[in-house]
Design a protein around this motif. Sequence first.
Motif, PDB file in Angstrom:
ATOM      1  N   GLY A  16       0.839  -1.189   0.000  1.00  0.00           N
ATOM      2  CA  GLY A  16       0.000   0.000   0.000  1.00  0.00           C
ATOM      3  C   GLY A  16       0.876   1.242   0.000  1.00  0.00           C
ATOM      4  O   GLY A  16       2.060   1.177   0.325  1.00  0.00           O
ATOM      5  N   PRO A  17       0.305   2.373  -0.333  1.00  0.00           N
ATOM      6  CA  PRO A  17       1.080   3.609  -0.301  1.00  0.00           C
ATOM      7  C   PRO A  17       1.374   4.003   1.145  1.00  0.00           C
ATOM      8  O   PRO A  17       0.529   3.823   2.020  1.00  0.00           O
ATOM      9  N   GLN A  18       2.566   4.490   1.396  1.00  0.00           N
ATOM     10  CA  GLN A  18       2.884   4.953   2.748  1.00  0.00           C
ATOM     11  C   GLN A  18       2.081   6.204   3.041  1.00  0.00           C
ATOM     12  O   GLN A  18       1.838   7.021   2.149  1.00  0.00           O
ATOM     13  N   ARG A  19       1.648   6.350   4.285  1.00  0.00           N
ATOM     14  CA  ARG A  19       0.871   7.527   4.691  1.00  0.00           C
ATOM     15  C   ARG A  19       1.387   8.025   6.036  1.00  0.00           C
ATOM     16  O   ARG A  19       1.592   7.229   6.945  1.00  0.00           O
ATOM     17  N   SER A  20       1.581   9.331   6.143  1.00  0.00           N
ATOM     18  CA  SER A  20       2.102   9.923   7.377  1.00  0.00           C
ATOM     19  C   SER A  20       1.033  10.713   8.105  1.00  0.00           C
ATOM     20  O   SER A  20       0.130  11.281   7.486  1.00  0.00           O
ATOM     21  N   PHE A  21       1.161  10.739   9.422  1.00  0.00           N
ATOM     22  CA  PHE A  21       0.275  11.494  10.304  1.00  0.00           C
ATOM     23  C   PHE A  21       1.146  12.277  11.280  1.00  0.00           C
ATOM     24  O   PHE A  21       2.063  11.740  11.871  1.00  0.00           O
ATOM     25  N   GLY A  22       0.799  13.531  11.490  1.00  0.00           N
ATOM     26  CA  GLY A  22       1.495  14.296  12.505  1.00  0.00           C
ATOM     27  C   GLY A  22       2.286  15.454  11.945  1.00  0.00           C
ATOM     28  O   GLY A  22       2.180  15.748  10.767  1.00  0.00           O
ATOM     29  N   PRO A  23       3.076  16.041  12.823  1.00  0.00           N
ATOM     30  CA  PRO A  23       3.404  15.598  14.155  1.00  0.00           C
ATOM     31  C   PRO A  23       2.171  15.538  15.064  1.00  0.00           C
ATOM     32  O   PRO A  23       1.275  16.370  14.970  1.00  0.00           O
ATOM     33  N   ILE A  24       2.172  14.522  15.938  1.00  0.00           N
ATOM     34  CA  ILE A  24       1.083  14.324  16.889  1.00  0.00           C
ATOM     35  C   ILE A  24       1.152  15.445  17.930  1.00  0.00           C
ATOM     36  O   ILE A  24       2.224  15.737  18.460  1.00  0.00           O
ATOM     37  N   THR A  25       0.015  16.053  18.193  1.00  0.00           N
ATOM     38  CA  THR A  25      -0.034  17.155  19.164  1.00  0.00           C
ATOM     39  C   THR A  25      -0.792  16.714  20.414  1.00  0.00           C
ATOM     40  O   THR A  25      -1.532  15.728  20.394  1.00  0.00           O
ATOM     41  N   VAL A  30      -5.845  14.752  23.274  1.00  0.00           N
ATOM     42  CA  VAL A  30      -7.022  15.127  24.075  1.00  0.00           C
ATOM     43  C   VAL A  30      -8.310  14.910  23.275  1.00  0.00           C
ATOM     44  O   VAL A  30      -9.313  14.431  23.819  1.00  0.00           O
ATOM     45  N   ARG A  31      -8.285  15.221  21.993  1.00  0.00           N
ATOM     46  CA  ARG A  31      -9.479  14.974  21.164  1.00  0.00           C
ATOM     47  C   ARG A  31      -9.815  13.484  21.148  1.00  0.00           C
ATOM     48  O   ARG A  31     -10.966  13.091  21.236  1.00  0.00           O
ATOM     49  N   TYR A  32      -8.783  12.638  20.993  1.00  0.00           N
ATOM     50  CA  TYR A  32      -9.038  11.203  20.993  1.00  0.00           C
ATOM     51  C   TYR A  32      -9.552  10.750  22.354  1.00  0.00           C
ATOM     52  O   TYR A  32     -10.458   9.917  22.433  1.00  0.00           O
ATOM     53  N   ALA A  33      -9.000  11.315  23.422  1.00  0.00           N
ATOM     54  CA  ALA A  33      -9.491  10.978  24.767  1.00  0.00           C
ATOM     55  C   ALA A  33     -10.980  11.285  24.873  1.00  0.00           C
ATOM     56  O   ALA A  33     -11.756  10.483  25.407  1.00  0.00           O
ATOM     57  N   GLY A  34     -11.385  12.443  24.369  1.00  0.00           N
ATOM     58  CA  GLY A  34     -12.801  12.810  24.409  1.00  0.00           C
ATOM     59  C   GLY A  34     -13.663  11.870  23.596  1.00  0.00           C
ATOM     60  O   GLY A  34     -14.761  11.488  24.020  1.00  0.00           O
ATOM     61  N   ALA A  35     -13.174  11.485  22.435  1.00  0.00           N
ATOM     62  CA  ALA A  35     -13.951  10.584  21.576  1.00  0.00           C
ATOM     63  C   ALA A  35     -14.036   9.179  22.153  1.00  0.00           C
ATOM     64  O   ALA A  35     -15.059   8.501  22.024  1.00  0.00           O
ATOM     65  N   SER A  36     -12.966   8.737  22.821  1.00  0.00           N
ATOM     66  CA  SER A  36     -12.925   7.357  23.318  1.00  0.00           C
ATOM     67  C   SER A  36     -13.397   7.222  24.763  1.00  0.00           C
ATOM     68  O   SER A  36     -13.698   6.118  25.204  1.00  0.00           O
ATOM     69  N   HIS A  43      -2.410  10.904  29.835  1.00  0.00           N
ATOM     70  CA  HIS A  43      -2.562  11.336  28.452  1.00  0.00           C
ATOM     71  C   HIS A  43      -2.792  12.835  28.308  1.00  0.00           C
ATOM     72  O   HIS A  43      -2.809  13.335  27.188  1.00  0.00           O
ATOM     73  N   HIS A  44      -2.989  13.543  29.423  1.00  0.00           N
ATOM     74  CA  HIS A  44      -3.266  14.976  29.276  1.00  0.00           C
ATOM     75  C   HIS A  44      -2.692  15.854  30.381  1.00  0.00           C
ATOM     76  O   HIS A  44      -2.611  17.063  30.227  1.00  0.00           O
ATOM     77  N   ASP A  45      -2.251  15.257  31.479  1.00  0.00           N
ATOM     78  CA  ASP A  45      -1.789  16.041  32.616  1.00  0.00           C
ATOM     79  C   ASP A  45      -0.289  15.832  32.832  1.00  0.00           C
ATOM     80  O   ASP A  45       0.151  14.733  33.189  1.00  0.00           O
ATOM     81  N   PHE A  63      -5.232   5.404  19.723  1.00  0.00           N
ATOM     82  CA  PHE A  63      -5.166   6.483  18.739  1.00  0.00           C
ATOM     83  C   PHE A  63      -4.310   6.020  17.559  1.00  0.00           C
ATOM     84  O   PHE A  63      -4.714   6.128  16.405  1.00  0.00           O
ATOM     85  N   GLN A  64      -3.126   5.468  17.857  1.00  0.00           N
ATOM     86  CA  GLN A  64      -2.270   4.934  16.790  1.00  0.00           C
ATOM     87  C   GLN A  64      -2.949   3.757  16.089  1.00  0.00           C
ATOM     88  O   GLN A  64      -2.861   3.606  14.875  1.00  0.00           O
ATOM     89  N   GLY A  65      -3.651   2.917  16.867  1.00  0.00           N
ATOM     90  CA  GLY A  65      -4.397   1.817  16.263  1.00  0.00           C
ATOM     91  C   GLY A  65      -5.450   2.318  15.295  1.00  0.00           C
ATOM     92  O   GLY A  65      -5.654   1.753  14.226  1.00  0.00           O
TER      93      GLY A  65
END
Length: 143
Positions: A16-25, A30-36, A43-45, A63-65
């Motif tokens: 598959g084509p390589q795909r990049s994400f980030g830099p992770i902020t 925190v957004r993923y924490a809220g969603a999950s 993860h936030h403090d 999140f990485q998964g």
Amino acid sequence: MTAPATPPFPGVGDAGPQRSFGPITRTDIVRYAGASGDFNPLHHDEHSAHAAGLPTVLSIGMFQGGLLGTYVTDWLGTASLHRFRLRFTARVWPGDTLSCSGTITEVENRGGQEARVVAELRCVRQTGDAVVHATAEYMWRRP
């Protein structure tokens, strides 16, 4: 006029084509924490992270998964995904840039119109260290 050819099954070794994400902020985390619903303070403090011996807050493994799941479904689709397995191998920190890649490792023909297709997937940080390994198994059917 002839009918269009039936697309072939993916082949062993297809990448598959390589795909990049980030830099992770921190905001991503925190957004993923809220969603999950995962509000573990590691993860936030910053204070909680330091108290646990960590240099800073860390990303939530799923999140990485999720990024790897997005990668494989963008590449191979969702309709025939049968199984998705993850193995976390390293922590991810704010500032990391992640790259996802995958290769077809198995194609088992199950009769002319169906095959079991297995893709091995990796998510690595900018240093080349793997942070997640995964396997996606598809029950591929020709239209």
